[in-house]
Scaffold this motif. Structure first.
Motif, PDB file in Angstrom:
ATOM      1  N   ARG A 154      35.385  43.336  79.524  1.00 60.89           N
ATOM      2  CA  ARG A 154      34.613  44.392  80.192  1.00 60.89           C
ATOM      3  C   ARG A 154      34.313  45.466  79.155  1.00 60.89           C
ATOM      4  O   ARG A 154      35.219  45.946  78.472  1.00 60.89           O
ATOM      5  CB  ARG A 154      35.398  45.003  81.352  1.00 60.89           C
ATOM      6  CG  ARG A 154      34.691  46.201  82.009  1.00 60.89           C
ATOM      7  CD  ARG A 154      35.520  46.804  83.125  1.00 60.89           C
ATOM      8  NE  ARG A 154      35.550  45.945  84.287  1.00 60.89           N
ATOM      9  CZ  ARG A 154      34.722  46.051  85.328  1.00 60.89           C
ATOM     10  NH1 ARG A 154      33.794  46.995  85.348  1.00 60.89           N
ATOM     11  NH2 ARG A 154      34.835  45.226  86.346  1.00 60.89           N
ATOM     12  N   ILE A 155      33.044  45.849  79.056  1.00 57.28           N
ATOM     13  CA  ILE A 155      32.631  46.935  78.167  1.00 57.28           C
ATOM     14  C   ILE A 155      32.253  48.113  79.049  1.00 57.28           C
ATOM     15  O   ILE A 155      31.368  48.015  79.909  1.00 57.28           O
ATOM     16  CB  ILE A 155      31.453  46.507  77.269  1.00 57.28           C
ATOM     17  CG1 ILE A 155      31.867  45.308  76.400  1.00 57.28           C
ATOM     18  CG2 ILE A 155      31.006  47.678  76.392  1.00 57.28           C
ATOM     19  CD1 ILE A 155      30.746  44.739  75.542  1.00 57.28           C
ATOM     20  N   GLY A 156      32.929  49.247  78.828  1.00 59.91           N
ATOM     21  CA  GLY A 156      32.806  50.388  79.715  1.00 59.91           C
ATOM     22  C   GLY A 156      31.522  51.183  79.549  1.00 59.91           C
ATOM     23  O   GLY A 156      30.821  51.098  78.535  1.00 59.91           O
ATOM     24  N   TYR A 157      31.253  51.998  80.551  1.00 61.26           N
ATOM     25  CA  TYR A 157      30.034  52.805  80.661  1.00 61.26           C
ATOM     26  C   TYR A 157      29.712  53.546  79.358  1.00 61.26           C
ATOM     27  O   TYR A 157      30.572  54.200  78.758  1.00 61.26           O
ATOM     28  CB  TYR A 157      30.205  53.826  81.789  1.00 61.26           C
ATOM     29  CG  TYR A 157      29.100  54.847  81.864  1.00 61.26           C
ATOM     30  CD1 TYR A 157      27.979  54.626  82.651  1.00 61.26           C
ATOM     31  CD2 TYR A 157      29.166  56.033  81.133  1.00 61.26           C
ATOM     32  CE1 TYR A 157      26.952  55.555  82.711  1.00 61.26           C
ATOM     33  CE2 TYR A 157      28.147  56.972  81.177  1.00 61.26           C
ATOM     34  CZ  TYR A 157      27.040  56.721  81.971  1.00 61.26           C
ATOM     35  OH  TYR A 157      26.023  57.654  82.016  1.00 61.26           O
ATOM     36  N   MET A 174      32.370  55.263  77.040  1.00 63.05           N
ATOM     37  CA  MET A 174      31.968  56.355  76.146  1.00 63.05           C
ATOM     38  C   MET A 174      32.705  56.325  74.810  1.00 63.05           C
ATOM     39  O   MET A 174      33.259  57.315  74.341  1.00 63.05           O
ATOM     40  CB  MET A 174      32.159  57.695  76.849  1.00 63.05           C
ATOM     41  CG  MET A 174      31.238  57.899  78.027  1.00 63.05           C
ATOM     42  SD  MET A 174      29.477  57.931  77.550  1.00 63.05           S
ATOM     43  CE  MET A 174      29.361  59.548  76.793  1.00 63.05           C
ATOM     44  N   THR A 175      32.707  55.134  74.191  1.00 66.06           N
ATOM     45  CA  THR A 175      33.299  54.995  72.862  1.00 66.06           C
ATOM     46  C   THR A 175      32.353  54.209  71.969  1.00 66.06           C
ATOM     47  O   THR A 175      31.493  53.469  72.440  1.00 66.06           O
ATOM     48  CB  THR A 175      34.655  54.253  72.908  1.00 66.06           C
ATOM     49  OG1 THR A 175      34.476  52.962  73.500  1.00 66.06           O
ATOM     50  CG2 THR A 175      35.687  55.041  73.695  1.00 66.06           C
ATOM     51  N   ILE A 188      32.472  58.976  72.192  1.00 64.41           N
ATOM     52  CA  ILE A 188      31.135  59.569  72.218  1.00 64.41           C
ATOM     53  C   ILE A 188      31.259  60.923  72.917  1.00 64.41           C
ATOM     54  O   ILE A 188      31.815  61.017  74.022  1.00 64.41           O
ATOM     55  CB  ILE A 188      30.150  58.648  72.972  1.00 64.41           C
ATOM     56  CG1 ILE A 188      29.994  57.317  72.224  1.00 64.41           C
ATOM     57  CG2 ILE A 188      28.792  59.334  73.143  1.00 64.41           C
ATOM     58  CD1 ILE A 188      29.224  56.258  72.986  1.00 64.41           C
ATOM     59  N   THR A 189      30.786  61.986  72.265  1.00 65.83           N
ATOM     60  CA  THR A 189      30.931  63.351  72.788  1.00 65.83           C
ATOM     61  C   THR A 189      29.575  64.041  72.846  1.00 65.83           C
ATOM     62  O   THR A 189      28.559  63.501  72.412  1.00 65.83           O
ATOM     63  CB  THR A 189      31.871  64.170  71.884  1.00 65.83           C
ATOM     64  OG1 THR A 189      31.216  64.404  70.628  1.00 65.83           O
ATOM     65  CG2 THR A 189      33.194  63.436  71.644  1.00 65.83           C
ATOM     66  N   ASP A 190      29.580  65.286  73.323  1.00 59.65           N
ATOM     67  CA  ASP A 190      28.335  66.053  73.396  1.00 59.65           C
ATOM     68  C   ASP A 190      27.741  66.328  72.020  1.00 59.65           C
ATOM     69  O   ASP A 190      26.549  66.592  71.897  1.00 59.65           O
ATOM     70  CB  ASP A 190      28.573  67.380  74.129  1.00 59.65           C
ATOM     71  CG  ASP A 190      28.735  67.180  75.628  1.00 59.65           C
ATOM     72  OD1 ASP A 190      28.448  66.055  76.109  1.00 59.65           O
ATOM     73  OD2 ASP A 190      29.147  68.129  76.311  1.00 59.65           O
TER      74      ASP A 190
END
Length: 200
Positions: A154-157, A174-175, A188-190
């Motif tokens: 599974r690869i997350g959102y 978010m990575t 992954i960030t803003d």
């Protein structure tokens, strides 16, 4: 094969246990080989025909989808894609069981999500024995060129998978993840709202 035997094989497949090519023959009616051939040979100007074929081939397909030919699939009918999907050339689905992709998924050229593997010991590979595990790719995932996604992953959102990676375990949301085997390298960030590249 009797209906009871077919049910037993399907139960083993669903549990991720080993099954053989002869045992899987009852699934052959779900293969969309001819339709995939037609899709891959439909001229680009015939967008309506391509869309119609894609609806016939896949288990489910969302709106505003782009799947550039050629693509390949073991079945086709076990692939489910959401809205705003983009799949580049040479996408290969080894979909002996379900491959589910969410909305806004982007896939670069020559990616292979494979739900199926084979036992390590050659004595267990008689009659092309194999096992299968479903793949889930959540919304907004971007997968780089030449990535292989292995059974049961599974690869997350929102995640990004770097080109050439082999994804053998779940990737959190978010990575950025890359490598062989694929590993998370950062979140992954803003700050990424103002940058272009995954690594900067």
């Amino acid at each position: 094969m009797t209906p009871a035997q077919e049910d037993e094989v399907l139960a083993r497949i669903a549990e991720g246990l080993v099954y053989t090519e002869p045992e899987s023959a009852s699934q052959n009616s779900e293969r969309r080989t001819e339709q995939i051939f037609d899709y891959d040979h439909t001229p680009p100007r015939e967008e309506g025909r391509r869309r119609s074929l894609l609806v016939d081939i896949l288990g489910s397909v969302g709106e505003r989808t782009v799947l550039l030919p050629p693509f390949h699939a073991a079945f086709g009918s076990n692939v489910h894609i959401g809205d705003d999907f983009f799949g580049n050339v040479n996408l290969t689905f080894v979909d002996d069981v379900d491959i589910r992709m969410g909305h806004g998924v982007m896939i670069a050229p020559s990616v292979t999500p494979t739900t199926t593997g084979h036992p390590v010991h050659p004595a267990r590979r008689v009659d092309f024995a194999r096992f299968s595990g479903p793949i889930v790719i959540e919304d907004k995932v971007w997968i780089g060129s030449n990535v292989v996604v292995l059974p049961g992953v599974r690869i997350g959102y929102g995640s990004v998978i770097g080109a050439g990676s082999v994804v053998s375990r779940d990737i959190p949301s978010m990575t950025v993840a890359l490598g062989t085997p694929c590993r998370v390298v950062r979140e992954i960030t803003d700050e990424d709202l103002t940058t272009r590249l995954a690594g900067r």
